[in-house]
Scaffold this motif. Sequence first.
Motif, PDB file in Angstrom:
ATOM      1  N   SER A 104       0.831  -1.208   0.000  1.00  0.00           N
ATOM      2  CA  SER A 104       0.000   0.000   0.000  1.00  0.00           C
ATOM      3  C   SER A 104       0.866   1.258   0.000  1.00  0.00           C
ATOM      4  O   SER A 104       0.602   2.214  -0.732  1.00  0.00           O
ATOM      5  CB  SER A 104      -0.925  -0.017   1.216  1.00  0.00           C
ATOM      6  OG  SER A 104      -1.710   1.136   1.254  1.00  0.00           O
ATOM      7  N   TYR A 105       1.931   1.239   0.806  1.00  0.00           N
ATOM      8  CA  TYR A 105       2.849   2.371   0.872  1.00  0.00           C
ATOM      9  C   TYR A 105       3.494   2.628  -0.489  1.00  0.00           C
ATOM     10  O   TYR A 105       3.561   3.766  -0.958  1.00  0.00           O
ATOM     11  CB  TYR A 105       3.920   2.107   1.935  1.00  0.00           C
ATOM     12  CG  TYR A 105       5.005   3.141   1.952  1.00  0.00           C
ATOM     13  CD1 TYR A 105       4.868   4.323   2.686  1.00  0.00           C
ATOM     14  CD2 TYR A 105       6.185   2.952   1.234  1.00  0.00           C
ATOM     15  CE1 TYR A 105       5.863   5.289   2.697  1.00  0.00           C
ATOM     16  CE2 TYR A 105       7.184   3.904   1.235  1.00  0.00           C
ATOM     17  CZ  TYR A 105       7.019   5.069   1.967  1.00  0.00           C
ATOM     18  OH  TYR A 105       8.019   6.019   1.961  1.00  0.00           O
ATOM     19  N   VAL A 106       3.979   1.577  -1.122  1.00  0.00           N
ATOM     20  CA  VAL A 106       4.635   1.711  -2.427  1.00  0.00           C
ATOM     21  C   VAL A 106       3.639   2.237  -3.457  1.00  0.00           C
ATOM     22  O   VAL A 106       3.967   3.135  -4.243  1.00  0.00           O
ATOM     23  CB  VAL A 106       5.266   0.377  -2.885  1.00  0.00           C
ATOM     24  CG1 VAL A 106       5.729   0.438  -4.329  1.00  0.00           C
ATOM     25  CG2 VAL A 106       6.428  -0.001  -1.971  1.00  0.00           C
ATOM     26  N   ALA A 107       2.415   1.711  -3.451  1.00  0.00           N
ATOM     27  CA  ALA A 107       1.403   2.165  -4.408  1.00  0.00           C
ATOM     28  C   ALA A 107       1.109   3.656  -4.234  1.00  0.00           C
ATOM     29  O   ALA A 107       0.910   4.368  -5.219  1.00  0.00           O
ATOM     30  CB  ALA A 107       0.120   1.352  -4.246  1.00  0.00           C
ATOM     31  N   ASP A 108       1.119   4.145  -2.998  1.00  0.00           N
ATOM     32  CA  ASP A 108       0.858   5.566  -2.729  1.00  0.00           C
ATOM     33  C   ASP A 108       2.078   6.444  -2.968  1.00  0.00           C
ATOM     34  O   ASP A 108       1.959   7.555  -3.477  1.00  0.00           O
ATOM     35  CB  ASP A 108       0.397   5.765  -1.279  1.00  0.00           C
ATOM     36  CG  ASP A 108      -0.980   5.186  -1.006  1.00  0.00           C
ATOM     37  OD1 ASP A 108      -1.726   4.938  -1.978  1.00  0.00           O
ATOM     38  OD2 ASP A 108      -1.293   4.962   0.181  1.00  0.00           O
ATOM     39  N   THR A 109       3.251   5.950  -2.591  1.00  0.00           N
ATOM     40  CA  THR A 109       4.477   6.760  -2.615  1.00  0.00           C
ATOM     41  C   THR A 109       5.249   6.647  -3.926  1.00  0.00           C
ATOM     42  O   THR A 109       5.800   7.636  -4.407  1.00  0.00           O
ATOM     43  CB  THR A 109       5.393   6.352  -1.437  1.00  0.00           C
ATOM     44  OG1 THR A 109       4.622   6.344  -0.231  1.00  0.00           O
ATOM     45  CG2 THR A 109       6.562   7.313  -1.293  1.00  0.00           C
ATOM     46  N   TYR A 110       5.311   5.449  -4.480  1.00  0.00           N
ATOM     47  CA  TYR A 110       6.075   5.196  -5.700  1.00  0.00           C
ATOM     48  C   TYR A 110       5.205   4.456  -6.724  1.00  0.00           C
ATOM     49  O   TYR A 110       5.517   3.330  -7.121  1.00  0.00           O
ATOM     50  CB  TYR A 110       7.310   4.355  -5.397  1.00  0.00           C
ATOM     51  CG  TYR A 110       8.216   4.887  -4.320  1.00  0.00           C
ATOM     52  CD1 TYR A 110       8.826   6.137  -4.438  1.00  0.00           C
ATOM     53  CD2 TYR A 110       8.480   4.129  -3.166  1.00  0.00           C
ATOM     54  CE1 TYR A 110       9.661   6.618  -3.451  1.00  0.00           C
ATOM     55  CE2 TYR A 110       9.328   4.613  -2.180  1.00  0.00           C
ATOM     56  CZ  TYR A 110       9.907   5.855  -2.323  1.00  0.00           C
ATOM     57  OH  TYR A 110      10.750   6.321  -1.341  1.00  0.00           O
ATOM     58  N   PRO A 111       4.117   5.053  -7.173  1.00  0.00           N
ATOM     59  CA  PRO A 111       3.197   4.330  -8.071  1.00  0.00           C
ATOM     60  C   PRO A 111       3.825   3.929  -9.405  1.00  0.00           C
ATOM     61  O   PRO A 111       3.308   3.038 -10.073  1.00  0.00           O
ATOM     62  CB  PRO A 111       2.051   5.324  -8.280  1.00  0.00           C
ATOM     63  CG  PRO A 111       2.640   6.662  -7.989  1.00  0.00           C
ATOM     64  CD  PRO A 111       3.691   6.423  -6.933  1.00  0.00           C
ATOM     65  N   GLY A 112       4.935   4.524  -9.777  1.00  0.00           N
ATOM     66  CA  GLY A 112       5.602   4.192 -11.033  1.00  0.00           C
ATOM     67  C   GLY A 112       6.732   3.196 -10.881  1.00  0.00           C
ATOM     68  O   GLY A 112       7.470   2.941 -11.831  1.00  0.00           O
ATOM     69  N   ASP A 113       6.891   2.590  -9.686  1.00  0.00           N
ATOM     70  CA  ASP A 113       7.985   1.645  -9.467  1.00  0.00           C
ATOM     71  C   ASP A 113       7.813   0.412 -10.354  1.00  0.00           C
ATOM     72  O   ASP A 113       6.741  -0.185 -10.402  1.00  0.00           O
ATOM     73  CB  ASP A 113       8.048   1.229  -7.995  1.00  0.00           C
ATOM     74  CG  ASP A 113       9.318   0.464  -7.680  1.00  0.00           C
ATOM     75  OD1 ASP A 113       9.504  -0.653  -8.212  1.00  0.00           O
ATOM     76  OD2 ASP A 113      10.141   0.976  -6.902  1.00  0.00           O
ATOM     77  N   ILE A 114       8.866   0.026 -11.030  1.00  0.00           N
ATOM     78  CA  ILE A 114       8.841  -1.099 -11.958  1.00  0.00           C
ATOM     79  C   ILE A 114       8.549  -2.423 -11.259  1.00  0.00           C
ATOM     80  O   ILE A 114       8.030  -3.349 -11.865  1.00  0.00           O
ATOM     81  CB  ILE A 114      10.158  -1.181 -12.768  1.00  0.00           C
ATOM     82  CG1 ILE A 114      10.021  -2.183 -13.919  1.00  0.00           C
ATOM     83  CG2 ILE A 114      11.337  -1.499 -11.842  1.00  0.00           C
ATOM     84  CD1 ILE A 114      11.153  -2.105 -14.916  1.00  0.00           C
ATOM     85  N   MET A 115       8.814  -2.513  -9.964  1.00  0.00           N
ATOM     86  CA  MET A 115       8.552  -3.752  -9.248  1.00  0.00           C
ATOM     87  C   MET A 115       7.124  -3.802  -8.695  1.00  0.00           C
ATOM     88  O   MET A 115       6.694  -4.829  -8.200  1.00  0.00           O
ATOM     89  CB  MET A 115       9.581  -3.957  -8.131  1.00  0.00           C
ATOM     90  CG  MET A 115      11.022  -3.990  -8.627  1.00  0.00           C
ATOM     91  SD  MET A 115      11.350  -5.035 -10.084  1.00  0.00           S
ATOM     92  CE  MET A 115      11.088  -6.669  -9.414  1.00  0.00           C
TER      93      MET A 115
END
Length: 188
Positions: A104-115
């Motif tokens: 959830s954190y990654v989706a909110d903070t880094y939505p463009g992360d390749i992983m």
Amino acid sequence: FYDDVDTLTAQVDVEFIQQQYGTASIGYLIFLPVEGASYSILHYLEDGGNYLNEFSCLYLYDSYAGEKTYNSPTVYAHEILHLFGAPDLYEGSSDPYVDEALVSYVADTYPGDIMLSTYEDDGSSRFDAITKEISPLTAYCLGLTDTCPELAQFPLLADMTPGGFSYGADGEAGSAEAGENWPGAVAV
């Protein structure tokens, strides 16, 4: 299939490659000209001394996108990054330190992360460019940096060994066990 992979990789002069390039690890890219879901198989330290070929199976067609829809370069890059230590950062990840809160954190903070995802925001795939990025969190997992802002919030990340393949400070191949990473690299 895995027996065939073992037969194929047994034909590779591993000792020559290790001596030539000063590496202990070799990652194989296996291109399969059929439909499927690309994936990577990795060797983990807890596997001990058991030799396990590390490889990414890269399918020509994406089984999630419909008949005869090619996989994108982003899918291939995502899978290859697994060989260097990057975890899946989406729901259903098998990595022990990737839980619902981190996803959830990654989706909110880094939505463009390749992983996190290999698809564009509208669910499509790009074939002319990789538009996804390596976030500071993924850079840490790759061993490109010694820390990331998320360590305090997600302390289990500190237990992982960054960078499956790495180089020592002298430019020679290093080892993840020794904690060596990519000197001079900067996460952007």
